[in-house]
Motif scaffolding. Structure first.
Motif, PDB file in Angstrom:
ATOM      1  N   LEU A 290      -5.190 115.321  52.847  1.00  0.00           N
ATOM      2  CA  LEU A 290      -5.378 113.919  52.484  1.00  0.00           C
ATOM      3  C   LEU A 290      -4.016 113.294  52.198  1.00  0.00           C
ATOM      4  O   LEU A 290      -3.302 113.729  51.290  1.00  0.00           O
ATOM      5  N   VAL A 291      -3.661 112.279  52.967  1.00  0.00           N
ATOM      6  CA  VAL A 291      -2.405 111.564  52.733  1.00  0.00           C
ATOM      7  C   VAL A 291      -2.613 110.598  51.574  1.00  0.00           C
ATOM      8  O   VAL A 291      -3.543 109.781  51.577  1.00  0.00           O
ATOM      9  N   THR A 292      -1.750 110.711  50.575  1.00  0.00           N
ATOM     10  CA  THR A 292      -1.878 109.874  49.381  1.00  0.00           C
ATOM     11  C   THR A 292      -0.985 108.638  49.426  1.00  0.00           C
ATOM     12  O   THR A 292      -1.319 107.620  48.822  1.00  0.00           O
ATOM     13  N   GLU A 308       3.320 111.755  51.330  1.00  0.00           N
ATOM     14  CA  GLU A 308       2.891 112.626  50.244  1.00  0.00           C
ATOM     15  C   GLU A 308       1.441 113.000  50.521  1.00  0.00           C
ATOM     16  O   GLU A 308       0.639 112.149  50.917  1.00  0.00           O
ATOM     17  N   VAL A 309       1.101 114.274  50.318  1.00  0.00           N
ATOM     18  CA  VAL A 309      -0.235 114.734  50.683  1.00  0.00           C
ATOM     19  C   VAL A 309      -0.816 115.653  49.615  1.00  0.00           C
ATOM     20  O   VAL A 309      -0.094 116.241  48.811  1.00  0.00           O
ATOM     21  N   LYS A 353      -1.524 100.186  50.874  1.00  0.00           N
ATOM     22  CA  LYS A 353      -1.489  99.652  49.512  1.00  0.00           C
ATOM     23  C   LYS A 353      -1.033 100.708  48.503  1.00  0.00           C
ATOM     24  O   LYS A 353      -0.227 100.420  47.604  1.00  0.00           O
ATOM     25  N   LEU A 354      -1.530 101.916  48.632  1.00  0.00           N
ATOM     26  CA  LEU A 354      -1.104 102.988  47.735  1.00  0.00           C
ATOM     27  C   LEU A 354       0.386 103.274  47.877  1.00  0.00           C
ATOM     28  O   LEU A 354       1.026 103.799  46.946  1.00  0.00           O
ATOM     29  N   LEU A 461      -8.385  97.888  46.689  1.00  0.00           N
ATOM     30  CA  LEU A 461      -8.317  99.056  45.823  1.00  0.00           C
ATOM     31  C   LEU A 461      -9.208  98.881  44.604  1.00  0.00           C
ATOM     32  O   LEU A 461      -9.385  97.768  44.092  1.00  0.00           O
ATOM     33  N   VAL A 462      -9.722 100.004  44.112  1.00  0.00           N
ATOM     34  CA  VAL A 462     -10.396 100.022  42.821  1.00  0.00           C
ATOM     35  C   VAL A 462      -9.539 100.734  41.788  1.00  0.00           C
ATOM     36  O   VAL A 462      -9.802 100.653  40.585  1.00  0.00           O
ATOM     37  N   SER A 463      -8.511 101.434  42.246  1.00  0.00           N
ATOM     38  CA  SER A 463      -7.575 102.127  41.353  1.00  0.00           C
ATOM     39  C   SER A 463      -6.385 102.568  42.186  1.00  0.00           C
ATOM     40  O   SER A 463      -6.347 102.373  43.406  1.00  0.00           O
ATOM     41  N   ALA A 464      -5.419 103.188  41.515  1.00  0.00           N
ATOM     42  CA  ALA A 464      -4.266 103.772  42.208  1.00  0.00           C
ATOM     43  C   ALA A 464      -4.508 105.223  42.583  1.00  0.00           C
ATOM     44  O   ALA A 464      -3.602 105.891  43.091  1.00  0.00           O
ATOM     45  N   ASP A 465      -5.707 105.712  42.365  1.00  0.00           N
ATOM     46  CA  ASP A 465      -6.052 107.095  42.689  1.00  0.00           C
ATOM     47  C   ASP A 465      -6.376 107.189  44.180  1.00  0.00           C
ATOM     48  O   ASP A 465      -7.343 106.574  44.645  1.00  0.00           O
TER      49      ASP A 465
END
Length: 612
Positions: A290-292, A308-309, A353-354, A461-465
């Motif tokens: 999962l790419v973050t 970052e993953v 966005k992240l 987004l709903v969060s930065a997670d």
């Protein structure tokens, strides 16, 4: 209705090729679907070391995915399914009119419908995506169509880049296609590409004793075609290059990305072939990753230098197998040249966005450092409107599949605006366990409304997670919705009229929706207004686009330039359905594979220029 919630403990049936990545690659491609998978292969075949990152596994040997006939089972399979629970409007009351609204009952089941049990949690409208090598091309119906010419030319008009002209874009179809249904040498098609295309047998249309053929002949009459020619018209090449093709109301033989034996052809095949080629192309595939976020250099104009993953299966919360609280260590992978994001219309804007690229106010809300304020990221979400008319005959209506594109009277231009496929099946959209089976007497015309006029949706987004699923709202019919609804109703009325040609003993059809009964027009319960309200509340879709759209220099909502480059930064592109400024025709999978080939040429040309 209740359906079992699939266990979060079932393991995905994959054989991962998760190799430990090298310190860096020339290119990193995020997402292996119709945009990213072929692009990674093309870059590797050009000699560039390329890492292809996929959040899911590989189901290429699984018959559920390899056999095209089981595509409904594939789309329901939790081995690859990501459940996005979306909204169609900002009106909660309108949302609760959607017949297939889905709820979590809390006892391990879904409830689908309008009367949930006490305590059930409203999830939303299911929009399944595929986390698997090959992306959504591994669970779709594999329908291949081309955009209207204006869908390509809108990019020319916005950017001045004439390489996007419609007549020039056909060469990308010819480049990727391995045509299996026409003799070699047809100038409209390709025969040496990686994507097999095939079509079915429509000889049934020459049998005038069938109810389906009688319906077919009436459709021909209503759309300005010769009923005597339907046997020939039904074999028309839907991918052919015809003069004024977008203005022709015609039957077609549906083309699918599959071989003659019904085996699905997809980016999965191309990736596997590239990895297995004895030329040993420098392609590395990393699954269950999962790419973050994208990493940037600290320069006046930031440059993408890697990603970052997190590594591990089912890390994203849209995955029904995700176990709450599951985390994985963060690692970094570097790119010497570029990062290409191909996560699709939902995940590409989320990744940007992240990474700090998007509307500044939204990023600041979640304490994400702003790398580039681009207000168009995640906005202008668009989709075709889809709906169907479904009825039960008194006996089965013997019929093959009818594919028809036509223009309704109120269409704003001379161009056709409805794509329909009709036959003895049911299709009413998406929910856990779809589709409903009404038995052998069922008959459906499913419709895709081409060129929707509203692009008011958003992915926010709903969060930065990075494991959280964004808030997705299509805001259907927000702008000029009455015009689109009128066109859809006109399409339904034409198709319903054609059904009456089925004759006894199939008639009367007992219509289930959008109207009800055996004679809904005569009893006054099926007015255009009633139908419009039904389509407004029950429309569904699965062709999301435009959330990272290409646009001109003066368009503040433009995210990309005509070479797929993210504006305001270096070394970063987006190549997938989110790149299109408008929904590309009736089905976006083939156009997305075509722009993948175009992007590969653009990227390789830039790399050659810089090294020269």
């Amino acid at each position: 209705m209740r359906y079992r919630l699939l266990s979060a403990l079932i393991a995905s049936a994959v054989v991962a090729v998760d190799a430990a990545p090298a310190a860096s690659y020339d290119y990193i491609v995020v997402g292996s679907g119709p945009g990213g998978g072929p692009l990674a292969c093309d870059l590797a075949r050009a000699g560039y070391s390329t890492l292809l990152i996929e959040a899911g596994g590989d189901e290429g040997d699984n018959p559920t995915y390899a056999e095209l006939a089981t595509f409904n089972e594939a789309a329901n399979d939790e081995a690859t399914r990501w459940d996005f629970w979306v909204k169609h409007s900002d009106d909660p009351a309108r949302e609760l009119q959607f017949q297939h609204m889905t709820w979590d009952t809390g006892d391990g089941t879904f409830y689908i419908g309008l009367d949930p049990p006490p305590g059930a949690k409203q999830l939303g409208i299911q929009y399944p995506r595929a986390a698997v090598l090959g992306g959504c091309a591994m669970h779709n119906g594999a329908v291949c169509t081309l955009p209207q010419d204006d869908d390509w030319n809108v990019i020319v008009n916005a950017t001045g880049d004439t390489s996007w002209e419609a007549d020039k874009m056909r060469r990308y179809l010819k480049k990727i296609e391995k045509n299996d249904y026409l003799p070699a040498g047809n100038a409209d098609h390709g025969y040496n590409g990686w994507l097999s295309t095939s079509r079915g047998d429509v000889s049934w249309a020459k049998n005038n004793s069938l109810a389906g053929t009688r319906i077919l002949r009436k459709m021909a009459e209503l759309t300005g075609q010769n009923p005597e020619d339907v046997g020939v018209l039904m074999d028309t090449d839907i991918l052919g290059a015809y003069k004024n093709k977008d203005e022709i109301s015609s039957f077609y033989n549906m083309v699918q990305h599959a071989d003659r034996q019904g085996k699905r052809s997809s980016p999965n095949n191309y990736v596997r072939a590239t990895l297995a080629d004895p030329k040993k192309y420098p392609l590395t595939l990393q699954l269950h990753t999962l790419v973050t976020k994208v990493l940037f250099s600290n320069e006046s104009t930031p440059r993408a230098i890697g990603v970052e993953v997190m590594q591990g299966a089912s890390l994203y919360k849209a995955d029904p197998k995700h176990i709450p609280g599951t985390k994985a260590p963060l690692t970094q992978i570097l790119a010497n040249k570029e990062v290409i994001v191909s996560g699709g219309a939902f995940n590409s804007p989320q990744i940007l966005k992240l990474s700090g690229i998007g509307p500044a106010a939204e990023l600041q809300k979640f304490n994400i450092p702003v790398v580039k304020d681009l207000p168009g990221v995640g906005e202008q979400l668009s989709d075709n409107y889809e709906g169907s008319i479904l009825a039960l005959g008194q006996i089965p209506a013997d019929s093959g599949l009818i594919t028809l594109q036509f223009r309704t009277p109120s269409a704003p231009t001379k161009k056709r605006n409805i794509f329909t496929w009709c036959g003895a099946f049911s299709f009413e959209g998406f929910w856990p366990g779809f589709p409903a089976d009404y038995g052998p007497n069922q008959y459906t015309c499913a419709m895709v409304h081409i060129s929707p006029k509203s692009q008011a949706g958003s992915v926010r987004l709903v969060s930065a997670d990075p494991q959280d699923v964004p808030d997705i709202n299509f805001r259907f019919f927000e702008h000029r919705g009455d015009e689109d609804l009128k066109e859809i109703v006109e399409g339904a009325n034409l198709l319903r009229e054609a059904w009456q040609a089925a004759g006894e003993p199939v008639l009367p059809f007992n219509e289930l929706h959008p109207c009800h009964g055996t004679n809904p027009l005569a009893d006054g319960k099926c007015s255009d207004a009633v139908q419009a309200q039904s389509f407004k509340t029950q429309a569904y879709s699965h062709h999301a686009a435009s959330t990272c759209a290409i646009g001109g220099d003066n368009d503040k909502m433009a995210v990309l330039d005509s070479k797929f480059r993210v504006r305001g930064v270096k070394g970063l592109r987006v190549v997938d359905a989110s790149s299109f400024p408008v929904v590309p025709g009736a089905f976006p999978v083939l156009p997305t594979m075509m722009i993948s080939a175009k992007a590969a040429e653009d990227i390789i040309a830039d790399a050659t220029k810089k090294s020269g």
